[in-house]
Design a protein around this motif. Structure first.
Motif, mmCIF file in Angstrom:
data_model
loop_
_atom_site.group_PDB
_atom_site.id
_atom_site.type_symbol
_atom_site.label_atom_id
_atom_site.label_comp_id
_atom_site.label_asym_id
_atom_site.label_seq_id
_atom_site.Cartn_x
_atom_site.Cartn_y
_atom_site.Cartn_z
ATOM 1 N N ILE A 92 0.838 -1.200 0.000
ATOM 2 C CA ILE A 92 0.000 0.000 0.000
ATOM 3 C C ILE A 92 0.873 1.250 0.000
ATOM 4 O O ILE A 92 0.569 2.241 -0.673
ATOM 5 N N GLY A 93 1.978 1.199 0.742
ATOM 6 C CA GLY A 93 2.918 2.312 0.744
ATOM 7 C C GLY A 93 3.454 2.590 -0.652
ATOM 8 O O GLY A 93 3.570 3.755 -1.060
ATOM 9 N N ASN A 94 3.758 1.544 -1.386
ATOM 10 C CA ASN A 94 4.241 1.717 -2.762
ATOM 11 C C ASN A 94 3.184 2.401 -3.629
ATOM 12 O O ASN A 94 3.497 3.306 -4.408
ATOM 13 N N LEU A 95 1.945 1.974 -3.489
ATOM 14 C CA LEU A 95 0.868 2.564 -4.295
ATOM 15 C C LEU A 95 0.675 4.034 -3.945
ATOM 16 O O LEU A 95 0.514 4.893 -4.819
ATOM 17 N N LYS A 96 0.706 4.330 -2.654
ATOM 18 C CA LYS A 96 0.544 5.725 -2.210
ATOM 19 C C LYS A 96 1.680 6.600 -2.724
ATOM 20 O O LYS A 96 1.470 7.723 -3.184
#
Length: 216
Positions: free
Chosen positions: A51-55
């Motif tokens: 999720i951090g990567n997507l954000k």
DNA sequence: ATCCGGTGCA
DNA sequence: TGCACGGGAT
């Protein structure tokens, strides 16, 4: 003690010792829905990386993710494991969201729970637990989420068979509890916390468990 | 080595 | 009913 009182007692015991869980972690209903798919049989810490990567790439919106190539999406969610199958599942969900709600998760709330749940379950890659997680934690529908932790905990307390069917296990809680979104939300969250820290797969730490008083 | 907020398919 | 899917943490 009857089943309802016991389940309510367990809930109160966990809440008293652990405090409220503030679930589901996530800044938006959409983030919660994507997290629900990513966390399938996967440690939440790994989901956080994905999720951090997507954000980080400003991709945590339905439109942006829908426009993203499968290869790119797979690479970004790689830390969550099963990244190829989860890429397919996320894209299936995005197609559903586009056709059913113009990419607006909240539009799904125009349906009743009884008509929406089968629609979400029809998405390939979204089973009962993921569907209920989205319905409860992203959309505030009163549907109770059960999982492997729930079955293990209930089994160790002698209340169910280990491989009980999802909906049978769910019915146990629905029948015992008031139909209340906040209670459903908190109960499942508490079970997961107890499952992670005490009711572990290999050997339960029953002596120090918040639910120890409920063992026989 | 083992486990993880499961699911679909043979 | 089995089995594949999979990286990351302990």
């Amino acid at each position: 003690m009857n089943n309802s009182k016991k389940l309510i007692g367990m809930y109160e015991a966990m809440l008293d010792t652990l405090g409220p869980s503030h679930w589901w972690p996530g800044d938006s209903p959409f983030e919660i829905a994507i997290g629900a798919i990513l966390t399938q049989n996967t440690n939440w810490k790994n989901v956080e990386k994905a999720i951090g990567n997507l954000k980080e790439h400003n991709l945590l919106t339905p439109q942006a993710l829908y426009a993203l190539d499968s290869d790119k999406l797979a690479e970004l969610i790689r830390p969550a494991g099963y990244y190829n199958i989860k890429t397919r599942r996320i894209r299936n969900f995005l197609s559903f969201l586009k056709s059913e709600a113009e990419f607006d998760l909240l539009q799904l709330k125009n349906h009743s729970l009884d008509e929406l749940r089968p629609k979400i379950l029809a998405v390939n890659g979204i089973g009962p637990e993921t569907a209920d997680s989205i319905l409860l934690y992203a959309l505030d529908f009163p549907t109770f989420v059960v999982d492997a932790y729930t079955a293990r905990m209930m089994n160790r307390h002698g209340l169910v068979h280990e491989d009980i069917d999802y909906h049978e296990l769910q019915a146990l809680f629905v029948d015992a509890l008031p139909e209340n979104v906040s209670v459903y939300n908190e109960y499942h969250a508490l079970i997961v916390r107890v499952g992670k820290d005490w009711c572990k797969k290999k050997k339960g730490l029953c002596e120090s468990c918040p639910l120890q008083p409920f063992l026989d």
